[in-house]
Design a protein around this motif. Sequence first.
Motif, PDB file in Angstrom:
ATOM      1  N   ILE A   1      33.538  24.360  35.445  1.00 43.80           N
ATOM      2  CA  ILE A   1      32.742  24.062  36.634  1.00 43.80           C
ATOM      3  C   ILE A   1      33.405  22.927  37.406  1.00 43.80           C
ATOM      4  O   ILE A   1      33.693  21.871  36.829  1.00 43.80           O
ATOM      5  CB  ILE A   1      31.301  23.637  36.238  1.00 43.80           C
TER       6      ILE A   1
ATOM      7  N   CYS B   1      30.469  19.516  42.568  1.00 44.58           N
ATOM      8  CA  CYS B   1      29.824  20.312  41.514  1.00 44.58           C
ATOM      9  C   CYS B   1      28.677  21.146  42.073  1.00 44.58           C
ATOM     10  O   CYS B   1      27.757  21.494  41.329  1.00 44.58           O
ATOM     11  CB  CYS B   1      29.316  19.390  40.413  1.00 44.58           C
TER      12      CYS B   1
ATOM     13  N   MET C   1      26.162  23.815  42.962  1.00 46.63           N
ATOM     14  CA  MET C   1      25.786  25.116  42.384  1.00 46.63           C
ATOM     15  C   MET C   1      24.514  25.589  43.097  1.00 46.63           C
ATOM     16  O   MET C   1      23.964  24.891  43.944  1.00 46.63           O
ATOM     17  CB  MET C   1      25.541  24.987  40.872  1.00 46.63           C
TER      18      MET C   1
ATOM     19  N   THR D   1      27.272  29.906  40.138  1.00 47.18           N
ATOM     20  CA  THR D   1      28.262  29.129  40.870  1.00 47.18           C
ATOM     21  C   THR D   1      28.199  29.540  42.345  1.00 47.18           C
ATOM     22  O   THR D   1      27.743  30.627  42.686  1.00 47.18           O
ATOM     23  CB  THR D   1      29.688  29.374  40.341  1.00 47.18           C
TER      24      THR D   1
ATOM     25  N   THR E   1      38.957  24.380  41.033  1.00 44.50           N
ATOM     26  CA  THR E   1      38.011  23.500  40.339  1.00 44.50           C
ATOM     27  C   THR E   1      38.442  22.038  40.300  1.00 44.50           C
ATOM     28  O   THR E   1      37.709  21.199  39.790  1.00 44.50           O
ATOM     29  CB  THR E   1      37.800  23.978  38.886  1.00 44.50           C
TER      30      THR E   1
END
Length: 343
Positions: free
Chosen positions: A30, A42, A44, A84, A132
């Motif tokens: 992640i 990060c 989401m 995601t 990422t």
Amino acid sequence: MSHIIFDDQRIELDEGQTVLSGLLDHHYDIPNSCRSGVCQTCLMQAVDGEIPEIAQVGLKDTLKAQGYFLACSCVPQTPLRVVTTQADVLRCSATVINQTLLSKNVLRLRLKPEHTYEYRAGQYLTVWKTATIGRSYSLASVAELDDFLELHIRRIPNGIVSNWLHDTVKTGDILQIQAATGNCFYIPGSPEQKILLAGTGTGLAPLIGIARDALLQGHTGDIHLIHGATQMDDLYLHQALLDMAMQHHQFHYHTSVLQADHVTPQISTVPLEQQSIDVAVNPADWRIYLCGDVNMINGLKRKLFIAGASMNNIYSDPFVGSVDTNPTNPDTHPNIDIKVEQA
Ligand code: FES
């Protein structure tokens, strides 16, 4: 204790554990960087369940309404189904149009975004090395003046992204960048108010952007910029700032060099904290921007507050190191900006 559903897997979270931590523990890759709820790498999306309010702090209302949240600050109290995000939710392409070494360790990177890119000088954006791995850098450019985005990249020993930007990325390369964020920027109004801009290292990037923006918008009050450096070479825009002070009578440039090899009217060894207190007499009347080393910011903020500054008038943009799963790769990722609070 609660749990999340991700990729059709049920993942139990320990008491107080974040969604990000739970996913990393289960070896999901992640994106993340600061793990402090500020860089937004990060991001989401929750498709079912209740998102804690704190996990959406700093997000645009449109994103909040769609269930986006920051995994590093999300400790769900009830079960949460998460996915995601699409990589393009906040990202766009930008072409490297210029790279200039401003000092031994600081690279000026100019980017041309492929689409209209909304930002305010002093905000920060994330540059992605891979899908990422990204790091955040402050914007020194001013949207109304510059047809490029300007970032100042300090080389960090073992830094994954900074060394890549210094050594590998070339003019003409296309990078992925994220939407600008952060609250440390000039807000029009009270044009006669005095402004103090104090920062260390590449904390100069947002400060010079804010100063140029204020001048562009007709700010008439005195603007004092203090650049703190370890060595002379770290004053990487020294001449440009001297020139700026010559061009604008209300703009004043000060230096604070810890290890200066000589002292002149333009080169001072008086510590940045002391100069800030000396310059901002009656700080209650001042608007204050602090950028750079987090310890410097916290200490100076405290001193200015004790001297009478209003916390509502202090904007800060502390630089913190990224939290890397590989401790040998401590790339600094600047610019966690949090107004007042938060540094
Ligand atoms: Fe979550 Fe930075 S906001 S990693």
